[in-house]
Design an enzyme around this catalytic site. Structure first.
Site, PDB file in Angstrom:
ATOM      1  N   GLY A 131       0.848  -1.196   0.000  1.00  0.00           N
ATOM      2  CA  GLY A 131       0.000   0.000   0.000  1.00  0.00           C
ATOM      3  C   GLY A 131       0.875   1.234   0.000  1.00  0.00           C
ATOM      4  N   GLU A 363      -5.214   7.144  -0.085  1.00  0.00           N
ATOM      5  CA  GLU A 363      -4.399   8.063  -0.906  1.00  0.00           C
ATOM      6  C   GLU A 363      -3.172   8.555  -0.129  1.00  0.00           C
ATOM      7  OE1 GLU A 363      -6.494  10.552  -3.592  1.00  0.00           O
ATOM      8  OE2 GLU A 363      -8.254   9.255  -3.557  1.00  0.00           O
ATOM      9  N   GLU A 367       0.969   9.193   8.048  1.00  0.00           N
ATOM     10  CA  GLU A 367       2.421   9.021   8.235  1.00  0.00           C
ATOM     11  C   GLU A 367       3.151   9.298   6.915  1.00  0.00           C
ATOM     12  OE1 GLU A 367       0.079   6.660   9.339  1.00  0.00           O
ATOM     13  OE2 GLU A 367       0.182   7.666  11.272  1.00  0.00           O
TER      14      GLU A 367
END
Ligand SMILES: Cc1cc2nc3c(=O)[nH]c(=O)nc-3n(C[C@H](O)[C@H](O)[C@H](O)COP(=O)(O)OP(=O)(O)OC[C@H]3O[C@@H](n4cnc5c(N)ncnc54)[C@H](O)[C@@H]3O)c2cc1C
Length: 382
Positions: A131, A363, A367
């Protein structure tokens, strides 16, 4: 920086607000509670020109500046963050990437239908195992004659089960031993394209999110978007713009939560007075209103920088980071002001609280936004 809206922008905002209040609000609960994709709403939005906002007029679009898209997404999100994210992905990621990087043939093939709402678009970067670390994708594309053959699994694709076409990112061996990301326009009718399952999510219920399987999926070579091996630049370019869109979704959701909290506090009584008269409630309202305004200004600033052709990556991440974190605090406080009733599905704040939770995740997580902001800042100060 001047954020005074032009007459056109004001009219657009009014039109979308009116549409959202009269055409979406009365029916959206049914779509959400039955996990029904809001296709009829999207068709009407296409009729208003909203789905064509990232498409140049020569391809049938209503191309606007970025601030106008922000205003539209904000108004949609006040009523339905789920509809807003579908529109944002379609406009900022699918249409924008094709308009920016597509060949004349790709633009002519996909953009007019996308503006009319006949081709709804998705954007598939994430995989089950990758991701944040999007360069670590496992899905492969191999060139075989006039086709690329795609194999792999893609995860968390907004509109993945519904979109007629989507941009899918894969690895290609640009030379032996050297893998690089490439982007492809994939139609859902291509052989080997399958929807594996839909995610059961905490919120954004009518925005269906799919896991996809690509099994020897044959994509015509002319559907390579941009150059082979240049997919990362396409992905990050699109995400820069769409992060402003997430900022706008967060602002719209936050504004609604604030409005609901203010309205409720002026009706509800406790200890013989309206709860709005308690200082503790006023402090919450003041904090919420200040955060909505700060989030809005950051989001407008990022979009105005983009419209002026100035660097905006850092500001887009700031907008996304601040507005999405603020939306969670604001939704929390709005629910708190509703007391126990805030926990009931009868009140909008229950849904807003759940819908807000995804904003700091998709999106690019908060972090990752902090990494982008810090890296840009450190580079600027070199
Ligand atoms: C509702 C929904 C819709 C989505 N729609 C789409 C879509 O349309 N298309 C698409 O491609 N993706 C989509 N996504 C995927 C989304 O963008 C990813 O979930 C997100 O980028 C985070 O990736 P991950 O879930 O793999 O988390 P991971 O990357 O596994 O992160 C797990 C945790 O580790 C942290 N972390 C990871 N790397 C670092 C680092 N370097 N430094 C500090 N912390 C780190 C993260 O911040 C997070 O807290 C969607 C997700 C959701 C929930």
């Amino acid at each position: 920086m001047n954020f005074e809206l032009t007459e056109e922008q004001r009219l657009l905002r009014e039109m979308v607000r009116d549409f959202a209040e009269h055409e979406i609000a009365p029916i959206i609960k049914d779509f959400d509670s039955h996990h029904l994709y809001p296709r009829p709403i999207l068709t009407k939005l296409a009729g208003l020109g909203i789905l064509g906002m990232s498409i140049p007029p020569e391809f049938g679009g209503t191309q606007t500046d970025s601030l106008s898209l922000v205003l539209a997404l904000e108004e949609l999100s006040r009523v339905s963050p789920a509809v807003a994210v579908i529109v944002s992905v379609h406009c900022s990621l699918f249409c924008y990437s094709i308009a920016e990087f597509g060949t004349p043939q790709q633009k002519a093939k996909y953009l007019p239908g996308a503006a009319r709402g006949e081709i709804l678009g998705a954007f598939s970067l994430t995989e089950p195992g990758a991701g944040s670390d999007a360069t670590n994708l496992k899905t492969k594309a191999e060139k075989q004659g006039d086709f690329y053959v795609l194999n792999g699994r893609k995860a968390w694709v907004t509109s993945g089960s519904e979109a007629e076409a989507m941009i899918i990112f894969c690895h290609t061996d640009i030379e032996p031993g050297k893998k690089k990301l490439s982007a492809f326009i994939v139609e859902k009718t291509y052989p080997g394209f399958k929807v594996a399952r839909l995610e059961e999510k905490m919120g954004l219920e009518c925005s269906l999110t799919a896991e996809l399987v690509l099994e020897n999926c044959r994509v015509p070579a002319e559907n390579l978007l941009g150059q082979e091996g240049r997919g990362a630049a396409i992905a990050f370019h699109g995400l820069d713009s769409s992060r402003i869109g997430v900022g706008a979704q967060a602002v719209g959701l936050s504004q609604r939560a604030l409005d609901e909290a203010v309205r409720y506090s002026k009706q509800r009584e406790a200890f013989g007075q309206k709860i709005a008269d308690f200082e503790a409630i006023q402090v919450m309202i003041a904090d919420m209103a200040t955060q909505v305004e700060a989030a809005r200004l950051l989001t407008y600033k990022a979009s105005v920088l983009r419209d002026r052709g100035l660097p905006f990556t850092k500001e887009a991440s700031m907008s996304k980071l601040f507005a999405s974190e603020a939306a969670n605090k604001i939704a929390y406080l709005a629910l708190q002001i509703h007391g126990g009733y805030g926990y009931s599905k009868e009140f909008a704040v229950e849904r807003l609280y759940r819908d807000a939770r995804v904003l700091p995740l998709y999106e690019g997580t908060s972090e990752i936004q902090r990494l982008v902001i810090a890296r840009n800042l450190l580079r600027e100060l070199e």
